[in-house]
Design an enzyme around this catalytic site. Structure first.
Site, PDB file in Angstrom:
ATOM      1  N   TRP A 281       0.804  -1.231   0.000  1.00 19.97           N
ATOM      2  CA  TRP A 281       0.000   0.000   0.000  1.00 19.97           C
ATOM      3  C   TRP A 281       0.830   1.271   0.000  1.00 19.97           C
ATOM      4  O   TRP A 281       0.278   2.358  -0.135  1.00 19.97           O
ATOM      5  CB  TRP A 281      -0.943   0.023   1.211  1.00 19.97           C
TER       6      TRP A 281
ATOM      7  N   LYS B  57      -2.811  -8.299  -7.507  1.00 20.67           N
ATOM      8  CA  LYS B  57      -3.527  -8.220  -6.219  1.00 20.67           C
ATOM      9  C   LYS B  57      -3.020  -6.977  -5.490  1.00 20.67           C
ATOM     10  O   LYS B  57      -1.945  -6.979  -4.894  1.00 20.67           O
ATOM     11  CB  LYS B  57      -3.251  -9.504  -5.426  1.00 20.67           C
ATOM     12  N   PRO B  58      -3.805  -5.869  -5.532  1.00 25.40           N
ATOM     13  CA  PRO B  58      -3.379  -4.667  -4.811  1.00 25.40           C
ATOM     14  C   PRO B  58      -3.594  -4.850  -3.305  1.00 25.40           C
ATOM     15  O   PRO B  58      -4.346  -5.729  -2.884  1.00 25.40           O
ATOM     16  CB  PRO B  58      -4.321  -3.578  -5.337  1.00 25.40           C
TER      17      PRO B  58
ATOM     18  N   GLU C   7      10.373  -8.403  -2.991  1.00 23.12           N
ATOM     19  CA  GLU C   7      10.900  -7.085  -2.594  1.00 23.12           C
ATOM     20  C   GLU C   7      10.350  -6.823  -1.201  1.00 23.12           C
ATOM     21  O   GLU C   7       9.157  -6.557  -1.034  1.00 23.12           O
ATOM     22  CB  GLU C   7      10.400  -5.999  -3.557  1.00 23.12           C
TER      23      GLU C   7
ATOM     24  N   CYS D 120      10.133   1.534   1.915  1.00 21.68           N
ATOM     25  CA  CYS D 120      11.068   0.427   2.167  1.00 21.68           C
ATOM     26  C   CYS D 120      12.508   0.914   2.177  1.00 21.68           C
ATOM     27  O   CYS D 120      13.364   0.323   2.803  1.00 21.68           O
ATOM     28  CB  CYS D 120      10.881  -0.654   1.116  1.00 21.68           C
TER      29      CYS D 120
ATOM     30  N   GLU E 146      11.933  -2.965  11.322  1.00 24.04           N
ATOM     31  CA  GLU E 146      11.414  -1.946  10.412  1.00 24.04           C
ATOM     32  C   GLU E 146      10.161  -1.334  11.039  1.00 24.04           C
ATOM     33  O   GLU E 146       9.168  -2.037  11.254  1.00 24.04           O
ATOM     34  CB  GLU E 146      11.047  -2.587   9.063  1.00 24.04           C
TER      35      GLU E 146
ATOM     36  N   LYS F   1      19.968 -10.164   1.848  1.00 22.69           N
ATOM     37  CA  LYS F   1      19.525 -10.715   3.138  1.00 22.69           C
ATOM     38  C   LYS F   1      17.989 -10.795   3.203  1.00 22.69           C
ATOM     39  O   LYS F   1      17.361 -11.247   2.238  1.00 22.69           O
ATOM     40  CB  LYS F   1      20.125  -9.876   4.279  1.00 22.69           C
TER      41      LYS F   1
HETATM   42  P1  NAD Z   1       2.079  -6.685   3.423  1.00 23.83           P
HETATM   43  O1  NAD Z   1       3.072  -7.781   3.393  1.00 23.83           O
HETATM   44  O2  NAD Z   1       1.187  -6.577   4.592  1.00 23.83           O
HETATM   45  O3  NAD Z   1       1.130  -6.737   2.157  1.00 23.83           O
HETATM   46  C1  NAD Z   1       1.622  -6.700   0.834  1.00 23.83           C
HETATM   47  C2  NAD Z   1       0.613  -7.356  -0.084  1.00 23.83           C
HETATM   48  O4  NAD Z   1       0.505  -8.736   0.247  1.00 23.83           O
HETATM   49  C3  NAD Z   1      -0.801  -6.794   0.031  1.00 23.83           C
HETATM   50  O5  NAD Z   1      -1.408  -6.809  -1.246  1.00 23.83           O
HETATM   51  C4  NAD Z   1      -1.469  -7.796   0.953  1.00 23.83           C
HETATM   52  O6  NAD Z   1      -2.869  -7.811   0.794  1.00 23.83           O
HETATM   53  C5  NAD Z   1      -0.836  -9.090   0.489  1.00 23.83           C
HETATM   54  N1  NAD Z   1      -0.819 -10.173   1.475  1.00 23.83           N
HETATM   55  C6  NAD Z   1      -0.846 -10.084   2.827  1.00 23.83           C
HETATM   56  N2  NAD Z   1      -0.806 -11.315   3.368  1.00 23.83           N
HETATM   57  C7  NAD Z   1      -0.738 -12.202   2.348  1.00 23.83           C
HETATM   58  C8  NAD Z   1      -0.655 -13.622   2.266  1.00 23.83           C
HETATM   59  N3  NAD Z   1      -0.647 -14.375   3.357  1.00 23.83           N
HETATM   60  N4  NAD Z   1      -0.586 -14.199   1.045  1.00 23.83           N
HETATM   61  C9  NAD Z   1      -0.569 -13.448  -0.068  1.00 23.83           C
HETATM   62  N5  NAD Z   1      -0.662 -12.091  -0.056  1.00 23.83           N
HETATM   63  C10 NAD Z   1      -0.746 -11.482   1.141  1.00 23.83           C
HETATM   64  O7  NAD Z   1       2.936  -5.342   3.217  1.00 23.83           O
HETATM   65  P2  NAD Z   1       2.371  -3.865   3.258  1.00 23.83           P
HETATM   66  O8  NAD Z   1       2.084  -3.534   4.692  1.00 23.83           O
HETATM   67  O9  NAD Z   1       1.314  -3.664   2.226  1.00 23.83           O
HETATM   68  O10 NAD Z   1       3.639  -3.033   2.750  1.00 23.83           O
HETATM   69  C11 NAD Z   1       4.638  -2.583   3.579  1.00 23.83           C
HETATM   70  C12 NAD Z   1       5.868  -3.458   3.470  1.00 23.83           C
HETATM   71  O11 NAD Z   1       6.296  -3.533   2.121  1.00 23.83           O
HETATM   72  C13 NAD Z   1       7.064  -2.935   4.243  1.00 23.83           C
HETATM   73  O12 NAD Z   1       7.698  -3.991   4.901  1.00 23.83           O
HETATM   74  C14 NAD Z   1       7.967  -2.382   3.147  1.00 23.83           C
HETATM   75  O13 NAD Z   1       9.334  -2.327   3.469  1.00 23.83           O
HETATM   76  C15 NAD Z   1       7.697  -3.332   2.037  1.00 23.83           C
HETATM   77  N6  NAD Z   1       8.044  -2.720   0.760  1.00 23.83           N
HETATM   78  C16 NAD Z   1       9.141  -3.184   0.084  1.00 23.83           C
HETATM   79  C17 NAD Z   1       9.512  -2.601  -1.125  1.00 23.83           C
HETATM   80  C18 NAD Z   1      10.715  -3.081  -1.887  1.00 23.83           C
HETATM   81  O14 NAD Z   1      10.783  -2.819  -3.068  1.00 23.83           O
HETATM   82  N7  NAD Z   1      11.652  -3.787  -1.275  1.00 23.83           N
HETATM   83  C19 NAD Z   1       8.751  -1.554  -1.650  1.00 23.83           C
HETATM   84  C20 NAD Z   1       7.644  -1.103  -0.939  1.00 23.83           C
HETATM   85  C21 NAD Z   1       7.295  -1.713   0.258  1.00 23.83           C
END
Ligand code: NAD
Length: 480
Positions: A151, A175-176, A250, A284, A383, A453
């Site tokens: 998000w 899947k957003p 990611e 991130c 984090e 990592k």
């Molecule tokens: P999240 O892991 O809660 O959710 C990400 C996505 O996964 C959402 O669409 C969510 O609905 C889905 N999801 C959740 N549980 C799932 C499951 N069990 N199976 C399949 N899909 C599932 O992450 P978030 O809170 O939306 O985003 C924040 C995180 O994303 C932070 O940790 C951030 O560092 C990371 N992030 C990483 C990058 C990168 O490029 N490395 C970029 C942006 C954000």
């Protein structure tokens, strides 16, 4: 803006499944912004089957790469045409300052343009094998790809995945995040208007644990490209393991800014604030750990907290605002618990959130700055994904590198020094996928991005992303 109902997008048309909905809140007000279709496993199955049918039909993958590129170019233009609608929607659904939302949407258009041009630049090799004959490689699309998006940059990260995946001929199911599905849903009609055949791009909406799991564990999804939390990424790896599906991840970060004493302290402090607090720290790549040489630690801390104090917090639709609310009440409370844990573990709160007055409605959280922290503290290891940073002092180059590497993450980081030899020595030894010298810019559409990592597996963006969405096939032709 009408608080209407939003459907998912399957087979080139709005799709409401069993007619159930979940709500999306507006972080700036705490009120419901929209209701969105809540899809179950049978709906995800339908989307995957639609994508599979279209993939096998060849309607997209058999178009020339040049032709696919032209379609992506039209998508970029249609995104630009809708920049105001998309930016407003993005700002409202996640509480992002409108000027940042606009940048994000325009960068998403740039991303489609980059992969439009890259589509016909991917080629194989000819290999001098020992047998008499011609050996060459080609790259073929992986097939049906599930793209799971977080998000924090909802529209941009959707573009990071959709553009390269489509460029090389895959069919996709996006899947957003359930906090922020609205701008991604706009991509369905945009793709259709640009000429992507119906059913090649599908968008399924709903909770991660239900809709996301159904996609990640679906037997007919060839690859999952995921961005999100490290714990969710680990779960997705496990779900994909049984069928040996391809997975790229990611994940989270806990990135450092390393500041040597030979810099313009004021300028670096200003940049460091931007890199730690942009998007409310929900980034991130946020450099939430400041590692500062002892000789300038006091002066740096003073300037740094001074610039943090100047951040204007308020309505994300106000173009002069630097920081809006956090994405949700639950996330805000989680960030508050981290601030409390820092105090309990004995860190010094140089700047407390109470120093600000922020709106009392919505999910606002004022910034915090800690100093006198040690590596073992929770606020240094985990984090936080909010407006909280820590300042640590170092004496030697070795110590700076050791401190930089002392977390389970390895996504990004910055080194500031006028001594370029020293800056590069440090840059090479920090265990992270990207690193900036005398800069806070860590993402370039043209260059690979990803983590070491526990920050992930694989590289997105650049030409590397085309490899992420293709398989290599080796062909040998006997000439005798
Ligand atoms: P999240 O892991 O809660 O959710 C990400 C996505 O996964 C959402 O669409 C969510 O609905 C889905 N999801 C959740 N549980 C799932 C499951 N069990 N199976 C399949 N899909 C599932 O992450 P978030 O809170 O939306 O985003 C924040 C995180 O994303 C932070 O940790 C951030 O560092 C990371 N992030 C990483 C990058 C990168 O490029 N490395 C970029 C942006 C954000």
């Amino acid at each position: 803006m009408a608080m209407d109902k939003w459907a998912a997008w399957v087979g080139g048309a709005p799709y409401t499944g069993a007619g159930e909905y979940f709500t999306v809140d507006e972080p700036a007000t705490g009120h419901v912004l929209a209701e969105v279709s809540k899809l179950g496993p049978e709906d995800v199955d339908r989307a995957v089957r639609t994508a599979r049918t279209q993939f096998e039909s060849g309607v997209w993958q058999n178009q020339s790469a040049t032709q696919r590129g032209k379609v992506l170019l039209r998508m970029a233009q249609l995104i630009r045409d809708e920049v105001e609608t998309l930016s407003q929607l993005e700002a409202r659904q996640v509480g992002k300052p409108i000027r940042d939302a606009r940048d994000e949407v325009l960068t998403a258009a740039d991303c489609f343009e980059f992969y439009a041009g890259a589509a016909n630049k991917l080629h194989g090799d000819t290999i001098p094998v020992s047998q008499p004959g011609l050996d060459y490689t080609i790259r073929v699309p992986v097939g049906v790809v599930g793209l799971i998006v977080p998000w924090n940059f909802p529209f941009l990260i959707t573009a990071w995945k959709v553009a390269p995946a489509l460029a090389v001929g895959n069919s996709v199911v996006v899947k957003p995040a359930s906090y922020a599905p609205l701008t991604a849903l706009k991509l369905g009609p945009i793709a259709q208007a640009a000429g992507v055949p119906d059913g090649v791009l599908n968008i399924v909406t709903g909770p991660g644990g239900q809709t996301g799991e159904a996609l990640a564990s679906h037997h007919d999804v060839d690859k999952i490209a995921f961005t999100g939390e490290t714990t969710t990424g680990s779960r997705i790896l496990a779900l994909a393991a049984a069928r040996v599906a391809r997975v790229s991840l990611e994940l989270g970060g806990k990135s450092p800014t390393i500041v040597f004493p030979d810099v313009d302290v004021d300028m670096v402090a200003r940049l460091a604030v931007a890199s730690a607090y942009a998007n409310g720290g929900q980034d991130c790549c946020a450099r939430s750990r400041l590692l500062v040489h002892r000789d300038i630690a006091e002066a740096f801390t003073e300037r740094f907290q001074g610039y943090v104090r100047q951040l204007k917090i308020g309505d994300p639709l106000d173009p002069t605002v630097d920081m809006g609310p956090l994405v949700s009440l639950a996330h805000r409370d989680r960030v508050r618990r981290y601030v409390e844990s820092g105090v309990q573990e004995g860190a010094r709160l140089v700047l407390a959130p109470e120093a600000y007055s922020v709106p009392t409605h919505g999910f606002y959280q004022a910034p915090a700055v800690f100093s006198e922290v040690s590596e073992s503290m929770t606020i240094v290891q985990e984090e936080i994904f909010g407006p909280v940073s820590t300042i640590q002092v170092f004496d030697t180059e070795e110590e700076a590198i050791a401190k930089a590497n002392a977390t389970p993450y390895g996504l990004s980081g910055s080194v500031f020094s006028r001594d370029i030899g020293r800056a590069l020595r440090v840059a090479h030894r920090v265990k992270s996928g990207v690193l900036s010298v005398n800069s806070i810019k860590s993402v370039h559409l043209e260059a690979p991005f990803g983590g070491f990592k526990m920050s992930g597996i694989g590289r997105e963006l650049g030409l590397e992303a085309l490899e992420l969405y293709t398989e290599v096939k080796n062909i040998f032709v006997a000439l005798d």
